[in-house]
Structures are given as C-alpha cells and as structure tokens.
Design a protein around this motif. Structure first.
Motif, PDB file in Angstrom:
ATOM      1  N   PHE A  37       0.828  -1.199   0.000  1.00  0.00           N
ATOM      2  CA  PHE A  37       0.000   0.000   0.000  1.00  0.00           C
ATOM      3  C   PHE A  37       0.872   1.263   0.000  1.00  0.00           C
ATOM      4  CE2 PHE A  37      -3.915  -2.287   1.700  1.00  0.00           C
ATOM      5  CZ  PHE A  37      -4.663  -2.023   0.558  1.00  0.00           C
ATOM      6  N   ALA A  40       2.058   1.837  -3.441  1.00  0.00           N
ATOM      7  CA  ALA A  40       0.946   2.308  -4.270  1.00  0.00           C
ATOM      8  C   ALA A  40       0.707   3.803  -4.085  1.00  0.00           C
ATOM      9  CB  ALA A  40      -0.319   1.526  -3.936  1.00  0.00           C
ATOM     10  N   SER A  43       3.635   5.893  -5.374  1.00  0.00           N
ATOM     11  CA  SER A  43       3.693   5.849  -6.839  1.00  0.00           C
ATOM     12  C   SER A  43       2.630   6.741  -7.467  1.00  0.00           C
ATOM     13  CB  SER A  43       3.521   4.405  -7.328  1.00  0.00           C
ATOM     14  OG  SER A  43       4.596   3.590  -6.906  1.00  0.00           O
ATOM     15  N   VAL A  44       1.474   6.836  -6.835  1.00  0.00           N
ATOM     16  CA  VAL A  44       0.436   7.736  -7.334  1.00  0.00           C
ATOM     17  C   VAL A  44       0.917   9.186  -7.273  1.00  0.00           C
ATOM     18  CG1 VAL A  44      -1.838   8.706  -6.833  1.00  0.00           C
ATOM     19  CG2 VAL A  44      -1.523   6.228  -6.862  1.00  0.00           C
ATOM     20  N   VAL A 144       4.974  -7.209  -9.025  1.00  0.00           N
ATOM     21  CA  VAL A 144       5.279  -5.808  -8.727  1.00  0.00           C
ATOM     22  C   VAL A 144       6.599  -5.405  -9.375  1.00  0.00           C
ATOM     23  CG1 VAL A 144       5.877  -4.199  -6.874  1.00  0.00           C
ATOM     24  CG2 VAL A 144       3.936  -5.749  -6.597  1.00  0.00           C
ATOM     25  N   SER A 148       7.322  -2.745 -12.449  1.00  0.00           N
ATOM     26  CA  SER A 148       8.175  -1.623 -12.049  1.00  0.00           C
ATOM     27  C   SER A 148       9.372  -1.447 -12.968  1.00  0.00           C
ATOM     28  CB  SER A 148       8.670  -1.825 -10.610  1.00  0.00           C
ATOM     29  OG  SER A 148       7.600  -1.812  -9.679  1.00  0.00           O
ATOM     30  N   ALA A 178       1.036   1.362  -9.096  1.00  0.00           N
ATOM     31  CA  ALA A 178       0.172   1.611  -7.938  1.00  0.00           C
ATOM     32  C   ALA A 178      -1.032   0.676  -7.944  1.00  0.00           C
ATOM     33  CB  ALA A 178      -0.287   3.071  -7.941  1.00  0.00           C
ATOM     34  N   LEU A 179      -1.636   0.453  -9.101  1.00  0.00           N
ATOM     35  CA  LEU A 179      -2.799  -0.439  -9.190  1.00  0.00           C
ATOM     36  C   LEU A 179      -2.419  -1.872  -8.838  1.00  0.00           C
ATOM     37  CD1 LEU A 179      -4.482   0.922 -12.453  1.00  0.00           C
ATOM     38  CD2 LEU A 179      -5.263   1.246 -10.090  1.00  0.00           C
ATOM     39  N   CYS A 181       0.132  -2.869  -6.995  1.00  0.00           N
ATOM     40  CA  CYS A 181       0.463  -2.935  -5.565  1.00  0.00           C
ATOM     41  C   CYS A 181      -0.794  -2.894  -4.709  1.00  0.00           C
ATOM     42  CB  CYS A 181       1.395  -1.782  -5.191  1.00  0.00           C
ATOM     43  SG  CYS A 181       3.076  -1.954  -5.811  1.00  0.00           S
ATOM     44  N   ALA A 182      -1.759  -2.060  -5.075  1.00  0.00           N
ATOM     45  CA  ALA A 182      -2.999  -1.973  -4.304  1.00  0.00           C
ATOM     46  C   ALA A 182      -3.754  -3.301  -4.352  1.00  0.00           C
ATOM     47  CB  ALA A 182      -3.862  -0.839  -4.838  1.00  0.00           C
ATOM     48  N   TYR A 183      -3.812  -3.921  -5.531  1.00  0.00           N
ATOM     49  CA  TYR A 183      -4.475  -5.225  -5.651  1.00  0.00           C
ATOM     50  C   TYR A 183      -3.779  -6.272  -4.777  1.00  0.00           C
ATOM     51  CZ  TYR A 183      -5.648  -9.814  -7.514  1.00  0.00           C
ATOM     52  OH  TYR A 183      -6.016 -11.120  -7.621  1.00  0.00           O
TER      53      TYR A 183
END
Length: 232
Positions: A37, A40, A43-44, A144, A148, A178-179, A181-183
């Motif tokens: 998180f 994520a 990165s955003v 990831v 990356s 980010a997407l 990593c969030a998943y």
C-alpha cells in the motif's frame, strides 16, 4: 551442563546436542500489505507529478508526501527480516532507500537533481532485474517488480535525456504500478482475515507450500537457516 567425553585418541568433545536443542518460533503478522500500500500511494504521487497533474512547483510538496514512505517501508523490511523472509526484506528495504533518496533530492531542489535521479533509476533497474530473477515463486513480489522495471527504465532515461514523453510514460507506468500494488495488498489482507486465499496471487513452489503445507513443511531444514546455524 553437558559433560565433555574423551575419545579413544585422548581428545575431548561435547556429546550430540541435538536432543537438547530447542528452537522457539515467534510468529509475526505479515507486514507486506503495509509495504505494498505504501508503494501504491507513493507511486500515485510521483506519477501524478510526472504526468503533469501537479505543476512543477509542487515538487517539494510531493517530496514531503513521499518521505513517510521511507519510514513505513523501512519498518516493513525490519519486520520481514524478523519473519525470515530475506527476499521481501531486501526488496522493501531497498524501496525505502529509494523513496528517501527521491524525497531528499526533490525536496532540496539540488542542482541536476533529475539527471542524478535518472542514473539512480537506471541502477535500480539493474537491481530490479536481479530480484525478479529470484522472486518468481513469490508471484506477488515478482509481478510488482515486472511492472516496475519499465517504469524505472522510462524514469531513468527521462532524467538522463530530459525527454518529456519519457517523463509522461514513466508517470503512466507509475499509476500501473500503484494499481498492481494496491491489488496485491488488498489480496493479502483478505487472505489474512479469512485464513485462506480469496483473490489469486499465483504462488508456486516453496511460496505455495509455505501457505498450503503443514507445519512439518514449514520447519523443514530449519537447523540450516540464518539465526539457527552457527554462521551466516
């Protein structure tokens, strides 16, 4: 206290201590959701800056927002070492250092900062490629890293060449990272709460057996692991 016993040659040695050895295991909660998180969110922020969502004058503000990622991922690395996961600990510890470097360079407005960060990203690209080669069974970490790698490549080349389109590309790839990593973080949280895999993470090999296997599988070759064996 064990008594030393002589052998026929007159030398003295200790008896086999394996029967008297006890290894205490201290389970810890997985720190990986926090780590993913954190990646994520950071990165955003950096992706939005590269995409032009924020004005160039917002670099220092973005750097201050990213700075806490260093502390959080450093904590994740320490906990991962305690959980005996050297791959996750190495990856998260290196990520922590990268966020600190980014925040200090961008926040201070150092001369030739983008160029220096460009070379830094290219060096990080080499590190990521080596890590990806050994993390395939841990599919979440591997995925990831895979998404990356092109971001580090685009960001590095953008910093070195100053090409605007590469900067935009790096920003877009940052949102993709980010997407992913969030998943991954959400899937790991669900797995921890429910005690079983809910969203697919694609584990294989030792990583799959670590989750699906019994305690005997977990303790296999424990005497040869770091912290138990005599030397590292």
């Amino acid at each position: 206290m064990s008594e030393e016993l002589p052998d026929p040659a007159g030398r003295r040695f200790e008896p086999d201590l394996r029967a008297m050895t006890r290894i205490n295991l201290h389970p810890v909660a997985s720190p990986m959701p926090l780590g993913f998180f954190t990646v994520a969110i950071a990165s955003v922020m950096t992706g939005c800056l590269q995409l032009g969502v924020f004005d160039a004058s917002a670099r220092r503000a973005v750097a201050f927002c990213v700075l806490p990622a260093f502390a959080l991922q450093f904590l994740v690395a320490v906990l991962a070492f305690g959980a005996r996961d050297v791959i996750a600990a190495t990856l998260m510890g290196t990520f922590a250092g990268s966020w600190l470097a980014y925040a200090l360079v961008m926040g201070s407005g150092a001369a030739e900062g983008p160029e220096v960060l460009g070379v830094f990203n290219l060096a990080f690209l080499c590190f990521g490629a080596l890590m990806a080669a050994v993390t395939r069974p841990k599919r979440a970490l591997w995925l990831v890293l895979v998404v990356s790698l092109p971001r580090w490549a685009a960001g590095g080349l953008a910093g070195v060449t100053g090409a605007e389109w590469l900067t935009r590309t790096a920003g877009a790839l940052g949102i993709v990272v980010a997407l992913v990593c969030a998943y991954t973080a959400f899937a790991l949280l669900l797995e921890d709460v429910r005690g079983e895999e809910v969203l697919p993470l694609g584990r294989s090999g030792p990583a799959h057996r670590a989750v699906e296997g019994d305690l005997a599988v977990q303790l296999r070759n424990l005497e040869r692991q770091a912290g138990v064996r005599r030397t590292l």
